[in-house]
Design a protein around this motif. Sequence first.
Motif, PDB file in Angstrom:
ATOM      1  N   GLU A  59       0.913 -17.917  -2.376  1.00 43.60           N
ATOM      2  CA  GLU A  59       1.713 -17.767  -3.580  1.00 43.60           C
ATOM      3  C   GLU A  59       0.870 -17.081  -4.638  1.00 43.60           C
ATOM      4  O   GLU A  59      -0.319 -17.352  -4.767  1.00 43.60           O
ATOM      5  CB  GLU A  59       2.179 -19.132  -4.099  1.00 43.60           C
ATOM      6  N   PRO A  60       1.471 -16.189  -5.416  1.00 38.70           N
ATOM      7  CA  PRO A  60       0.713 -15.501  -6.455  1.00 38.70           C
ATOM      8  C   PRO A  60       0.263 -16.482  -7.531  1.00 38.70           C
ATOM      9  O   PRO A  60       0.855 -17.550  -7.686  1.00 38.70           O
ATOM     10  CB  PRO A  60       1.706 -14.482  -7.006  1.00 38.70           C
ATOM     11  N   PRO A  61      -0.763 -16.132  -8.311  1.00 40.10           N
ATOM     12  CA  PRO A  61      -1.253 -17.046  -9.333  1.00 40.10           C
ATOM     13  C   PRO A  61      -0.250 -17.319 -10.443  1.00 40.10           C
ATOM     14  O   PRO A  61      -0.383 -18.283 -11.157  1.00 40.10           O
ATOM     15  CB  PRO A  61      -2.493 -16.335  -9.883  1.00 40.10           C
ATOM     16  N   PRO A  91       8.331   0.144 -12.934  1.00 36.69           N
ATOM     17  CA  PRO A  91       7.079  -0.533 -12.569  1.00 36.69           C
ATOM     18  C   PRO A  91       7.281  -1.977 -12.117  1.00 36.69           C
ATOM     19  O   PRO A  91       8.101  -2.702 -12.669  1.00 36.69           O
ATOM     20  CB  PRO A  91       6.262  -0.476 -13.856  1.00 36.69           C
ATOM     21  N   VAL A  92       6.527  -2.357 -11.112  1.00 35.60           N
ATOM     22  CA  VAL A  92       6.449  -3.736 -10.639  1.00 35.60           C
ATOM     23  C   VAL A  92       5.057  -4.225 -11.036  1.00 35.60           C
ATOM     24  O   VAL A  92       4.074  -3.568 -10.716  1.00 35.60           O
ATOM     25  CB  VAL A  92       6.624  -3.817  -9.103  1.00 35.60           C
ATOM     26  N   PRO A  93       4.945  -5.332 -11.763  1.00 34.62           N
ATOM     27  CA  PRO A  93       3.633  -5.781 -12.205  1.00 34.62           C
ATOM     28  C   PRO A  93       2.760  -6.223 -11.030  1.00 34.62           C
ATOM     29  O   PRO A  93       3.258  -6.617  -9.979  1.00 34.62           O
ATOM     30  CB  PRO A  93       3.941  -6.951 -13.133  1.00 34.62           C
ATOM     31  N   GLY A  94       1.472  -6.136 -11.244  1.00 29.62           N
ATOM     32  CA  GLY A  94       0.534  -6.621 -10.240  1.00 29.62           C
ATOM     33  C   GLY A  94      -0.369  -5.523  -9.717  1.00 29.62           C
ATOM     34  O   GLY A  94      -0.225  -4.350 -10.071  1.00 29.62           O
ATOM     35  N   ASP A  95      -1.303  -5.934  -8.895  1.00 25.48           N
ATOM     36  CA  ASP A  95      -2.295  -5.045  -8.311  1.00 25.48           C
ATOM     37  C   ASP A  95      -2.096  -5.012  -6.806  1.00 25.48           C
ATOM     38  O   ASP A  95      -2.361  -6.009  -6.133  1.00 25.48           O
ATOM     39  CB  ASP A  95      -3.692  -5.558  -8.657  1.00 25.48           C
ATOM     40  N   SER A 119       0.826  -1.202   0.000  1.00 25.51           N
ATOM     41  CA  SER A 119       0.000   0.000   0.000  1.00 25.51           C
ATOM     42  C   SER A 119       0.865   1.258   0.000  1.00 25.51           C
ATOM     43  O   SER A 119       2.091   1.186   0.098  1.00 25.51           O
ATOM     44  CB  SER A 119      -0.904   0.008   1.237  1.00 25.51           C
ATOM     45  N   ARG A 120       0.215   2.402  -0.061  1.00 25.44           N
ATOM     46  CA  ARG A 120       0.945   3.676  -0.003  1.00 25.44           C
ATOM     47  C   ARG A 120       1.754   3.762   1.288  1.00 25.44           C
ATOM     48  O   ARG A 120       2.866   4.295   1.307  1.00 25.44           O
ATOM     49  CB  ARG A 120      -0.040   4.847  -0.110  1.00 25.44           C
ATOM     50  N   LEU A 129      -3.465  -7.755  -3.906  1.00 26.06           N
ATOM     51  CA  LEU A 129      -2.539  -8.458  -3.019  1.00 26.06           C
ATOM     52  C   LEU A 129      -2.964  -8.307  -1.566  1.00 26.06           C
ATOM     53  O   LEU A 129      -3.057  -9.281  -0.824  1.00 26.06           O
ATOM     54  CB  LEU A 129      -1.120  -7.919  -3.212  1.00 26.06           C
ATOM     55  N   ILE A 130      -3.264  -7.086  -1.177  1.00 26.37           N
ATOM     56  CA  ILE A 130      -3.675  -6.825   0.204  1.00 26.37           C
ATOM     57  C   ILE A 130      -5.004  -7.511   0.497  1.00 26.37           C
ATOM     58  O   ILE A 130      -5.180  -8.136   1.550  1.00 26.37           O
ATOM     59  CB  ILE A 130      -3.749  -5.303   0.457  1.00 26.37           C
TER      60      ILE A 130
END
Length: 100
Positions: A77-79, A52-56, A10-11, A60-61
């Motif tokens: 683990e991420p998809p 940039p880092v990919p993803g949302d 997050s920020r 994630l949170i």
Amino acid sequence: MRILIVTAGSRRDVAPYTGLGRRLLEAGHQVAVAAHPSFAALVGGCGLGFRPVPGDPHGLIRDRARAASRAEAENWEPPHGPCRSRTSPPRPSATPSRPA
């Protein structure tokens, strides 16, 4: 020296690294911050390079918050595949074990 600071979340997770990056920049280093695209303006507004880092970060949170247990969240683990090797040792428990 060229420095790349990598952060995600997050920020509240990203913002402290912009302060660190700014101090490093003022000390004469070339600094870039790698974070999710939604933080490009925050990073650039501090005069730092952005990668940039990919993803949302919100996804994630949200996914971690929906985990049924702390252990499930820590082993998530991420998809797109695991972040660590399947042969890596398990992560230590955050709570100390008590003798029976």
